[in-house]
Design a protein around this motif. Sequence first.
Motif: not given
Length: 251
Positions: A61, A63-64, A106-107, A110-111
């Motif tokens: 993932d 985003s992590q 933000d999503k 993030a990616i």
Amino acid sequence: MSGRLSGKRVLLTGGVANIGLAILEQFIAEGATVSVVDIDAERGAAVEKRFGGAVKFIRADLSQEAEIKAAISQAAEWMKGIDTLCLNAGIQLSGRLEDFSTGDWDKVFAINVRANFIFVRESVQELRKSGKASVVLMSSLAGKRGAAGLLAYSSSKAAVIGLTTTLAIELARDGIRVNAVCPGWIDTPFNQPVIDFIGGREKQESLVPLVIPLGRQARAEEVAPLFVFLASDESSYVTAQSINVDGGIYN
């Protein structure tokens, strides 16, 4: 194919569908070994099976941060190093300014931006050891022109262009080249959010001859060869560039 990437060890994000899969196919055809990092485990397993020992799929993932670091470690261990980062993974969300949530903004960042920064930062030691390293980022024509309904996406892709030029300058002394590819209208399911925003497929197709000088959208396999070139030693004097693949829109 001519083996233009023979011996190259590539970490490719988002390589299980759309343009990413076309990139993977051409990288393998040109002799690369590829670690594919993606969140889609089912498709990832399919590409690993299809390409056999030339591909390792690593689920993460993006985003992590911890999962990105783990993916880089697994890729470097399996390939015994990393010569090329091909950072293709991204998401696209559409909506009018007043309807677009902070969470969705933000999503997207993030990616599309943060993950790329982390990938380069955490891979730079491996890239330095390569001697002929290349980083290729996926931007978009939307990052140069903007597009109604794609506020977050366009802004994120503009940030990728800024990231590209800054990294290229900073890493040049390490022999690491950094470039970006900026596709225009590419006929893949990835673009469904903007198709929906402008009124559907029929509306989109009516705009194509009005907007694109070549009069058609591109296929994914027409974008992938530029990634091959930028990953190969043929582009040894090319860095800090954001190159359009857009049928002549941006002129």
